[in-house]
Design an enzyme around this catalytic site. Structure first.
Site, PDB file in Angstrom:
ATOM      1  N   ASP A 177       0.787  -1.242   0.000  1.00  9.28           N
ATOM      2  CA  ASP A 177       0.000   0.000   0.000  1.00  9.28           C
ATOM      3  C   ASP A 177       0.820   1.293   0.000  1.00  9.28           C
ATOM      4  O   ASP A 177       0.535   2.227   0.774  1.00  9.28           O
ATOM      5  CB  ASP A 177      -0.949   0.014   1.205  1.00  9.28           C
ATOM      6  CG  ASP A 177      -1.943  -1.141   1.188  1.00  9.28           C
ATOM      7  OD1 ASP A 177      -1.884  -1.970   0.264  1.00  9.28           O
ATOM      8  OD2 ASP A 177      -2.766  -1.218   2.117  1.00  9.28           O
ATOM      9  N   ASP A 236      -4.649  -0.796  -1.501  1.00  9.04           N
ATOM     10  CA  ASP A 236      -5.988  -0.622  -0.963  1.00  9.04           C
ATOM     11  C   ASP A 236      -6.831  -0.063  -2.111  1.00  9.04           C
ATOM     12  O   ASP A 236      -6.403   0.889  -2.776  1.00  9.04           O
ATOM     13  CB  ASP A 236      -5.940   0.393   0.192  1.00  9.04           C
ATOM     14  CG  ASP A 236      -6.504  -0.152   1.486  1.00  9.04           C
ATOM     15  OD1 ASP A 236      -6.786  -1.355   1.558  1.00  9.04           O
ATOM     16  OD2 ASP A 236      -6.662   0.640   2.428  1.00  9.04           O
ATOM     17  N   HIS A 262     -10.740   0.687  -2.475  1.00  6.11           N
ATOM     18  CA  HIS A 262     -12.073   0.625  -1.893  1.00  6.11           C
ATOM     19  C   HIS A 262     -13.162   1.203  -2.798  1.00  6.11           C
ATOM     20  O   HIS A 262     -12.935   2.213  -3.481  1.00  6.11           O
ATOM     21  CB  HIS A 262     -12.109   1.422  -0.582  1.00  6.11           C
ATOM     22  CG  HIS A 262     -11.212   0.892   0.483  1.00  6.11           C
ATOM     23  ND1 HIS A 262     -11.190  -0.426   0.856  1.00  6.11           N
ATOM     24  CD2 HIS A 262     -10.308   1.528   1.284  1.00  6.11           C
ATOM     25  CE1 HIS A 262     -10.316  -0.591   1.842  1.00  6.11           C
ATOM     26  NE2 HIS A 262      -9.763   0.579   2.111  1.00  6.11           N
ATOM     27  N   HIS A 265     -10.579   6.914   1.832  1.00  4.95           N
ATOM     28  CA  HIS A 265      -9.219   6.799   1.306  1.00  4.95           C
ATOM     29  C   HIS A 265      -9.140   5.689   0.266  1.00  4.95           C
ATOM     30  O   HIS A 265      -9.896   4.726   0.295  1.00  4.95           O
ATOM     31  CB  HIS A 265      -8.218   6.512   2.434  1.00  4.95           C
ATOM     32  CG  HIS A 265      -8.448   5.204   3.126  1.00  4.95           C
ATOM     33  ND1 HIS A 265      -9.388   5.048   4.132  1.00  4.95           N
ATOM     34  CD2 HIS A 265      -7.879   3.977   2.965  1.00  4.95           C
ATOM     35  CE1 HIS A 265      -9.386   3.792   4.550  1.00  4.95           C
ATOM     36  NE2 HIS A 265      -8.485   3.119   3.851  1.00  4.95           N
ATOM     37  N   LYS A 315      -6.774  -4.925  -2.974  1.00  4.05           N
ATOM     38  CA  LYS A 315      -7.474  -5.475  -1.810  1.00  4.05           C
ATOM     39  C   LYS A 315      -8.488  -4.465  -1.288  1.00  4.05           C
ATOM     40  O   LYS A 315      -8.449  -3.287  -1.645  1.00  4.05           O
ATOM     41  CB  LYS A 315      -6.472  -5.834  -0.713  1.00  4.05           C
ATOM     42  CG  LYS A 315      -5.739  -4.642  -0.089  1.00  4.05           C
ATOM     43  CD  LYS A 315      -4.666  -5.118   0.860  1.00  4.05           C
ATOM     44  CE  LYS A 315      -3.970  -3.979   1.574  1.00  4.05           C
ATOM     45  NZ  LYS A 315      -4.782  -3.314   2.590  1.00  4.05           N
ATOM     46  N   CYS A 331      -1.645  -2.361   7.896  1.00  2.00           N
ATOM     47  CA  CYS A 331      -1.648  -3.286   6.761  1.00  2.00           C
ATOM     48  C   CYS A 331      -0.371  -4.115   6.664  1.00  2.00           C
ATOM     49  O   CYS A 331      -0.421  -5.290   6.300  1.00  2.00           O
ATOM     50  CB  CYS A 331      -1.925  -2.522   5.468  1.00  2.00           C
ATOM     51  SG  CYS A 331      -3.599  -1.803   5.463  1.00  2.00           S
TER      52      CYS A 331
END
Length: 229
Positions: free
Chosen positions: A11, A51, A53, A96, A121, A169
């Site tokens: 990340d 990341d 999302h 984020h 992810k 993470c």
């Protein structure tokens, strides 16, 4: 004994770094020069995670009703969508790494051209997912990234973890790496935490799980370098 090492860079994204990151880790960008040095080494597999999302992700404070929706402060109970008897308490964060936004991009100074695979992810809006392997639920697991399969398919024996953030993470990726059967090392100088005061607990967890914290000049990094000889 077999030694087939992989580098997992967790990340290293705009939203986790100054100056504009929504969830910026202090000095987050300073890990990149060392990570780029590591990318020059002959790791058999080099993976960067992201990341990634949806806008309505459950970890975003903005998706919870007041008054218990303060980023960094509020906690929420997240229930396994496949098993109502399993739940976790999880911290809420600012929005984020939303898919398609600049904040979700890997840092431009990171040598992504040296990375073999990028693993995304945190796409399932229903679950938090700090680990780059899977969400924390066990009965059953809800979302897996495919990282474990990539590593196993390459015959990886040893996983070296770097990136952001050390206490979230990176931490859970390293712990899951051990559970997947890999000898796991975290390169301390190549990580930064959200909360430095929380690192004592992280290091205790590493010790119990068998995760080794190493520095750039460790014997195991020297062993990676020798793979090109």
């Amino acid at each position: 004994m077999a030694f087939v090492p992989a580098l997992v860079i967790v990340d290293v994204q705009e939203d986790f770094c100054p100056p504009n990151g929504a969830l910026a880790v202090t000095d987050g960008r300073t890990v990149v020069p060392l990570i780029n040095e590591l990318l020059d080494l002959p790791f058999v597999l080099k993976i960067a995670t992201k990341d990634f999302h949806p806008h309505d992700h459950i970890s975003f404070a903005s998706n919870h009703p007041p008054p218990n929706n303060k980023p960094f402060e509020s906690l929420a109970t997240i229930t396994n969508p496949l098993n109502p008897n399993e739940s976790i308490e999880s911290r809420l964060w600012p929005d984020h790494c939303v898919q398609g936004t600049p904040g979700s991009e890997l840092l431009p100074e990171l040598r992504v051209d040296k990375v073999h695979e990028v693993v995304e992810k945190g796409q399932d809006k229903r679950v938090e997912m700090y680990s780059a392997f899977a969400d924390p639920f066990l009965s059953p697991c809800v979302a897996k990234s495919g990282l474990a399969k990539l590593l196993h398919d390459k015959g990886i024996t040893d996983v070296f973890v770097a990136g952001l953030a050390a206490d979230y993470c990176v931490r859970y990726t390293a712990l899951d790496s051990v559970k997947e059967g890999f000898k796991t090392r975290v390169i301390g100088e190549a990580t930064k935490p959200v909360s430095p005061e929380g690192m004592k607990e992280v290091l205790e967890e590493y010790k119990k799980a068998g995760v080794e914290l190493i520095e750039r000049d460790s014997e195991s990094i020297e062993r990676v370098k020798k793979l090109s000889e």
